[in-house]
Scaffold this active site. Structure first.
Site, mmCIF file in Angstrom:
data_model
loop_
_atom_site.group_PDB
_atom_site.id
_atom_site.type_symbol
_atom_site.label_atom_id
_atom_site.label_comp_id
_atom_site.label_asym_id
_atom_site.label_seq_id
_atom_site.Cartn_x
_atom_site.Cartn_y
_atom_site.Cartn_z
ATOM 1 N N ASP A 89 0.738 -1.178 0.009
ATOM 2 C CA ASP A 89 -0.083 0.063 0.010
ATOM 3 C C ASP A 89 0.930 1.299 0.093
ATOM 4 O OD1 ASP A 89 -1.619 2.186 0.597
ATOM 5 O OD2 ASP A 89 -3.118 0.603 1.804
ATOM 6 N N LYS A 142 0.884 13.464 -16.163
ATOM 7 C CA LYS A 142 -0.194 14.524 -16.191
ATOM 8 C C LYS A 142 -1.395 14.002 -15.343
ATOM 9 C CE LYS A 142 -2.911 14.299 -20.368
ATOM 10 N NZ LYS A 142 -4.246 14.524 -20.570
ATOM 11 N N HIS A 172 3.403 13.680 -23.110
ATOM 12 C CA HIS A 172 3.773 12.660 -24.207
ATOM 13 C C HIS A 172 3.771 13.053 -25.582
ATOM 14 C CE1 HIS A 172 -0.484 12.094 -25.089
ATOM 15 N NE2 HIS A 172 -0.023 11.479 -26.077
ATOM 16 N N LYS A 176 6.716 12.928 -29.005
ATOM 17 C CA LYS A 176 6.363 12.512 -30.233
ATOM 18 C C LYS A 176 7.347 13.126 -31.251
ATOM 19 C CE LYS A 176 1.430 12.721 -29.811
ATOM 20 N NZ LYS A 176 0.664 11.591 -30.517
ATOM 21 N N GLU A 210 -10.078 14.190 -32.764
ATOM 22 C CA GLU A 210 -10.120 12.862 -32.496
ATOM 23 C C GLU A 210 -11.676 12.322 -32.969
ATOM 24 O OE1 GLU A 210 -7.418 11.776 -28.824
ATOM 25 O OE2 GLU A 210 -9.076 13.051 -28.489
ATOM 26 N N ASP A 229 -7.830 18.621 -20.877
ATOM 27 C CA ASP A 229 -7.325 17.226 -21.107
ATOM 28 C C ASP A 229 -6.129 17.588 -21.948
ATOM 29 O OD1 ASP A 229 -7.275 14.620 -21.302
ATOM 30 O OD2 ASP A 229 -8.655 14.605 -22.988
ATOM 31 N N HIS A 234 -0.912 19.612 -24.202
ATOM 32 C CA HIS A 234 -0.230 19.014 -25.384
ATOM 33 C C HIS A 234 -0.412 20.128 -26.280
ATOM 34 C CE1 HIS A 234 -0.892 15.401 -23.480
ATOM 35 N NE2 HIS A 234 -1.940 14.991 -23.974
ATOM 36 N N LYS A 319 -13.447 15.872 -29.593
ATOM 37 C CA LYS A 319 -13.707 14.326 -29.530
ATOM 38 C C LYS A 319 -14.907 14.256 -30.518
ATOM 39 C CE LYS A 319 -11.217 12.899 -25.721
ATOM 40 N NZ LYS A 319 -10.093 12.219 -26.199
HETATM 41 C C1 BG6 Z 1 -4.233 12.000 -23.625
HETATM 42 C C2 BG6 Z 1 -5.810 12.626 -23.337
HETATM 43 O O1 BG6 Z 1 -3.534 13.040 -22.944
HETATM 44 O O2 BG6 Z 1 -4.039 12.384 -24.949
HETATM 45 C C3 BG6 Z 1 -6.722 11.821 -24.364
HETATM 46 O O3 BG6 Z 1 -5.890 12.287 -21.912
HETATM 47 C C4 BG6 Z 1 -6.236 12.043 -25.891
HETATM 48 O O4 BG6 Z 1 -8.059 12.358 -24.280
HETATM 49 C C5 BG6 Z 1 -4.931 11.481 -25.889
HETATM 50 O O5 BG6 Z 1 -7.142 10.960 -26.422
HETATM 51 C C6 BG6 Z 1 -4.461 11.839 -27.393
HETATM 52 O O6 BG6 Z 1 -2.911 11.208 -27.224
HETATM 53 P P1 BG6 Z 1 -2.297 10.439 -28.758
HETATM 54 O O7 BG6 Z 1 -0.977 10.369 -28.581
HETATM 55 O O8 BG6 Z 1 -3.181 9.560 -29.010
HETATM 56 O O9 BG6 Z 1 -2.717 11.664 -29.963
#
Ligand code: BG6
Length: 464
Positions: A89, A142, A172, A176, A210, A229, A234, A319
């Protein structure tokens, strides 16, 4: 700045190794690092689940296979040998004693916290109490707060036991390779930089579309929304890449320039912010029946510096849009209309496609064969067709963290600046407008770009 010469990690400890992110991303990244000869140390998983090392290994194999990555038995066997498990834990001090025992003799551990941020403080406390933080690097995921205040509080909490050079905040998108390419295209070619300013550029559009909904993430997404988000993190990082000044190098060189750029971005104006929610979102499990959360966000930003003053940066993310595509589109000023050109030419555009099939596209005008008119043609390059396959973001970022290279990670001041930019939108959110799944968001998104180039359809790879 990291006062020491970066050293390679001699152990990677992953908190939350039985969770979703590890299943979807981390094992694959570790497998690919192993395949490329980039993994040189043991990997210790820590979680509440009472798993044996063998259970962890079987889970890891299934996780890698589920991503579609072809698994080479010999490579996986090497990775499997590195894996071990500590169960406990995170609230229990003895868990950290067990971790200390499992990594005894290691001098440069990397702790990767794949856990909800409210646990960061507790885990870092536990590690510090067990005497494990002195030389450690700590990688965190994050969200870094949900507004400026909470981001500051989180940073303060982390800095109780860690110095800034020890904290590796992952976004992330910065991992890329196509995002890193922006810097190479800009600064390794002499033809673009002279054009990179308000005299030549009309507007910049950044799109992250997306073509799927929130799916099974309703509980996570509903308190968050598109702005928090993907925009605050990003997409503002992409603005940082496209608009910052060249850096002198080194981890802090790049980060200083990005932060300098963020500081020049005006606080976003809610009058130039549009929020949308796709029809059917409220039926998603975990979403409030009267939810006002945006699944689409579009906005205009301004940068007050000599290079960019007067050039609007438009961002849209959503989305359930028609396609999956992330791109940065630089739209240049129109050429003049000349007597020998019967109609005004379209502007040149330079597009950086981040996803899918990363590449660059230069939109130019050429002569329409057989007619006295110009026609748009594309000078396109898909990186993977010309260059080698690029590493995945987590592969790249974990590898960087383990080698002590923090240039693609976010610094405390970077986090705070990006929250500062979006804070007015959080405080005064305009009403949310519904849109049809599969459309480009609420109709009024066009009004946001009125007087500037209209929204462009993303540049998509040809269907396979
Ligand atoms: C994440 C978000 O950080 O990035 C998601 O929480 C999103 O909602 C995702 O879909 C997109 O990442 P990638 O690399 O698939 O474009």
């Amino acid at each position: 700045m990291d006062p020491r010469t970066p050293t390679s990690a001699d152990v990677l400890v992953i908190f939350g190794i039985t969770g979703d992110l590890a299943r979807k991303m981390t094992f694959r990244a570790l497998y690919r690092m192993e395949r490329r000869g980039l993994l040189h140390c043991p990997v210790v998983g820590v979680a509440l689940d009472d798993w044996s090392a063998d259970t962890l290994r079987a889970h890891a194999r299934a996780a890698v296979e589920a991503t579609g990555e072809p698994v080479d038995d010999a490579v996986f066997a090497r990775l499997a040998k590195r894996l071990s498990m500590v169960s406990g834990d995170f609230a229990d001090v003895t868990t950290y004693d067990k971790v200390a025992l499992a990594i005894a003799g290691c001098l440069n551990p990397v702790f990767y916290l794949e856990i909800p941020p409210f646990l960061f403080g507790r885990v870092v406390d536990g590690l510090a109490r067990a005497g494990l933080t002195g030389n450690a690097r700590v990688v965190v995921e994050k969200p870094f707060g949900h507004d400026l205040r909470s981001a500051r509080a989180l940073n303060e909490q982390l800095s109780t036991h860690l110095q800034e050079w020890q904290i590796y905040r992952i976004d992330h998108f910065l991992g890329k390779e196509p995002a890193m390419d922006v810097r190479y295209i800009r600064f390794s070619n002499s033809i673009f930089e002279p054009l990179w300013n308000r005299d030549r550029i009309e507007a910049v559009q950044i799109t992250m579309a997306e073509n799927f909904g929130v799916e099974d993430r309703g509980h996570f997404y509903d308190p968050v929304g598109a702005l928090r988000d993907v925009v605050q993190n990003h997409l503002l990082q992409l603005v940082g890449l496209i608009a910052s000044e060249p850096a002198s190098g080194g981890a802090d060189g790049f980060r200083d320039k990005r932060v300098e750029l963020f500081k020049a971005i005006r606080p976003a104006d809610p009058r130039h912010y549009l929020r949308g929610q796709y029809d059917g979102y409220r039926d998603v499990r975990g979403v409030a029946p009267d939810s006002q959360t945006e699944t689409f966000a579009a906005m205009r930003l301004h940068i007050d510096n000599w290079r960019w003053s007067g050039v609007p940066f438009f961002i849209r993310a959503g989305k359930s849009l028609p396609v999956r595509a992330t791109e940065i589109r630089v739209i240049f000023k129109r050429p003049p209309t000349l007597p020998f050109l019967p109609r005004a030419s379209a502007p040149n555009e330079l597009i950086f496609r981040i996803d899918p099939a990363a590449g660059v596209d230069l939109v130019v005008q050429a002569k329409e064969p057989g007619a006295n008119a110009a026609r748009t043609v594309n000078l396109s390059l898909v990186f993977a067709d010309e260059l080698a396959e690029a590493p995945e973001p987590y592969e790249r970022l974990l590898s960087d963290a383990m080698h002590g290279d923090s240039s693609q990670f976010i610094r405390e001041d970077g986090v705070e600046q990006t929250w500062r930019i979006v804070q007015p939108l959080l405080e005064n959110p305009p009403p949310v407008h519904t849109y049809h799944p599969g459309s480009w968001g609420p109709e009024r998104v066009d009004a946001l770009v009125a007087g500037y180039p209209s929204w462009r359809e993303p540049w998509l790879p040809p269907p396979r």
